[in-house]
Scaffold this motif. Sequence first.
Motif, PDB file in Angstrom:
ATOM      1  N   GLU A  27       0.829  -1.207   0.000  1.00 51.24           N
ATOM      2  CA  GLU A  27       0.000   0.000   0.000  1.00 51.24           C
ATOM      3  C   GLU A  27       0.861   1.255   0.000  1.00 51.24           C
ATOM      4  O   GLU A  27       0.493   2.271  -0.592  1.00 51.24           O
ATOM      5  CB  GLU A  27      -0.924  -0.016   1.212  1.00 51.24           C
ATOM      6  CG  GLU A  27      -2.025  -1.069   1.124  1.00 51.24           C
ATOM      7  CD  GLU A  27      -2.845  -1.156   2.401  1.00 51.24           C
ATOM      8  OE1 GLU A  27      -4.064  -1.416   2.299  1.00 51.24           O
ATOM      9  OE2 GLU A  27      -2.272  -0.962   3.502  1.00 51.24           O
TER      10      GLU A  27
ATOM     11  N   GLU B  27      -5.641  -4.445  -4.205  1.00 48.04           N
ATOM     12  CA  GLU B  27      -6.368  -3.200  -4.461  1.00 48.04           C
ATOM     13  C   GLU B  27      -5.394  -2.047  -4.680  1.00 48.04           C
ATOM     14  O   GLU B  27      -5.591  -1.214  -5.579  1.00 48.04           O
ATOM     15  CB  GLU B  27      -7.298  -2.887  -3.294  1.00 48.04           C
ATOM     16  CG  GLU B  27      -8.138  -1.642  -3.518  1.00 48.04           C
ATOM     17  CD  GLU B  27      -9.139  -1.404  -2.402  1.00 48.04           C
ATOM     18  OE1 GLU B  27      -9.894  -0.415  -2.486  1.00 48.04           O
ATOM     19  OE2 GLU B  27      -9.174  -2.216  -1.445  1.00 48.04           O
TER      20      GLU B  27
ATOM     21  N   THR C 241      -5.061  -0.034  -8.193  1.00 46.99           N
ATOM     22  CA  THR C 241      -5.335   1.407  -8.181  1.00 46.99           C
ATOM     23  C   THR C 241      -4.167   2.206  -8.733  1.00 46.99           C
ATOM     24  O   THR C 241      -4.357   3.202  -9.452  1.00 46.99           O
ATOM     25  CB  THR C 241      -5.653   1.872  -6.746  1.00 46.99           C
ATOM     26  OG1 THR C 241      -6.784   1.149  -6.251  1.00 46.99           O
ATOM     27  CG2 THR C 241      -5.956   3.358  -6.711  1.00 46.99           C
ATOM     28  N   GLN C 242      -2.937   1.762  -8.418  1.00 50.18           N
ATOM     29  CA  GLN C 242      -1.751   2.537  -8.782  1.00 50.18           C
ATOM     30  C   GLN C 242      -1.127   2.111 -10.116  1.00 50.18           C
ATOM     31  O   GLN C 242      -0.553   2.944 -10.824  1.00 50.18           O
ATOM     32  CB  GLN C 242      -0.691   2.406  -7.675  1.00 50.18           C
ATOM     33  CG  GLN C 242      -1.133   2.930  -6.323  1.00 50.18           C
ATOM     34  CD  GLN C 242      -1.332   4.430  -6.316  1.00 50.18           C
ATOM     35  OE1 GLN C 242      -0.731   5.153  -7.100  1.00 50.18           O
ATOM     36  NE2 GLN C 242      -2.196   4.908  -5.423  1.00 50.18           N
TER      37      GLN C 242
ATOM     38  N   LYS D 114      -1.774   1.437 -13.435  1.00 46.99           N
ATOM     39  CA  LYS D 114      -2.820   1.598 -14.442  1.00 46.99           C
ATOM     40  C   LYS D 114      -2.531   0.863 -15.745  1.00 46.99           C
ATOM     41  O   LYS D 114      -3.440   0.661 -16.557  1.00 46.99           O
ATOM     42  CB  LYS D 114      -3.023   3.087 -14.739  1.00 46.99           C
ATOM     43  CG  LYS D 114      -3.487   3.906 -13.538  1.00 46.99           C
ATOM     44  CD  LYS D 114      -4.844   3.450 -13.060  1.00 46.99           C
ATOM     45  CE  LYS D 114      -5.368   4.351 -11.944  1.00 46.99           C
ATOM     46  NZ  LYS D 114      -6.703   3.905 -11.444  1.00 46.99           N
TER      47      LYS D 114
ATOM     48  N   SER E 149     -12.477  -4.816  -9.347  1.00 44.59           N
ATOM     49  CA  SER E 149     -12.791  -3.399  -9.168  1.00 44.59           C
ATOM     50  C   SER E 149     -11.659  -2.455  -9.549  1.00 44.59           C
ATOM     51  O   SER E 149     -11.897  -1.261  -9.774  1.00 44.59           O
ATOM     52  CB  SER E 149     -13.200  -3.128  -7.717  1.00 44.59           C
ATOM     53  OG  SER E 149     -12.143  -3.451  -6.826  1.00 44.59           O
ATOM     54  N   THR E 150     -10.427  -2.974  -9.655  1.00 44.45           N
ATOM     55  CA  THR E 150      -9.299  -2.064  -9.886  1.00 44.45           C
ATOM     56  C   THR E 150      -8.434  -2.402 -11.098  1.00 44.45           C
ATOM     57  O   THR E 150      -7.533  -1.633 -11.430  1.00 44.45           O
ATOM     58  CB  THR E 150      -8.374  -2.036  -8.645  1.00 44.45           C
ATOM     59  OG1 THR E 150      -7.791  -3.336  -8.445  1.00 44.45           O
ATOM     60  CG2 THR E 150      -9.147  -1.618  -7.401  1.00 44.45           C
TER      61      THR E 150
END
Length: 319
Positions: free
Chosen positions: A123, A149, A153-154, A156, A185-186
């Motif tokens: 994270e 996650e 998220t990071q 891409k 979701s990501t």
Amino acid sequence: MGEGCDVRRWDELLPDTLGLVFKNLSLQEVLTVVPRVCKSWQIAVLGPYCWQEIDIEEWSRNCWPEKIDRMLQLLIKRSCGSLRKLCVSGVPNDSSFTFIANNAKSLQTLRLPKSEISDSIVEQVAGMLKNVTFLDISYCTQMGARALEAIGTQCKFLTGLRRTMHPLQVIGKVSQDNEASAIASTMPKLKQLEIAYMLVGTTSILEILQSCGHLELLDVRGCWNVSLDESFLKKFPGLKVIGPVVVDCYDMNGLDNCSDFSASSGYLPWDFVAGDMDDDYDEMSDGFWEDDQHIEDVEMWFYDDLNAVDSGYDWPQSP
């Protein structure tokens, strides 16, 4: 050679050209033999030209954690920020992963199976891995939905994820559906996803299929709670689904070729001991590569041997 023929001596080749040649040699040869041939070869080995792609995965499977950490420190520093591909098994701790992330500006392919990396550190540093397109975090038991996650998220540009588990690793777990939800979701740009032997259900896989519209390969071998209707899969004509039934091993040869564990005890052909590799090559040749160190270890090979060949897909190589 004939008069006027433009021929360049080996020791006059450009460092980046030499780097391409040295990639075909073993790691031991590049670190101990090549630098002693001539000054230009030594310069090439000490520079970033040989270390844009670092693959020590096979070597690291048989090494003590502290040696893996020291080798990473040595080779990644030599890449000087140009590292595009890194393959290493058993990254020993969060600090080693942080060091990798701090030098990942150009990193595209990252394979870290069997590593001791926690959710919390992922994270914190996932943003440094923003250019990674393929990630292998198989058998990383300290990571879970939080890490996935953060990565989704990071990172891409992520198009390939390998999150294979070993059957014995998931004993005692109730479910890993939260990891599947994190992927769905990501990571909408995924083209290849391997989540063999994860404790996920049909609902989670359907969520992934609906969210990851670019999927070309989905490997769910050993995901026994998954049931996919063939008529439903016809809605995804460009998708190849492997599993959940495992058919690779249970053949006429019995179970010898796919045993859960492969015990290997023997002498390593070479090994690495910490030291200043740039100062004294004579000392390095005599003492830093040990031929007589006996190491016993038990490794997980249940799924590694059923890699892309069996799934029918060849993972793309870094450009």
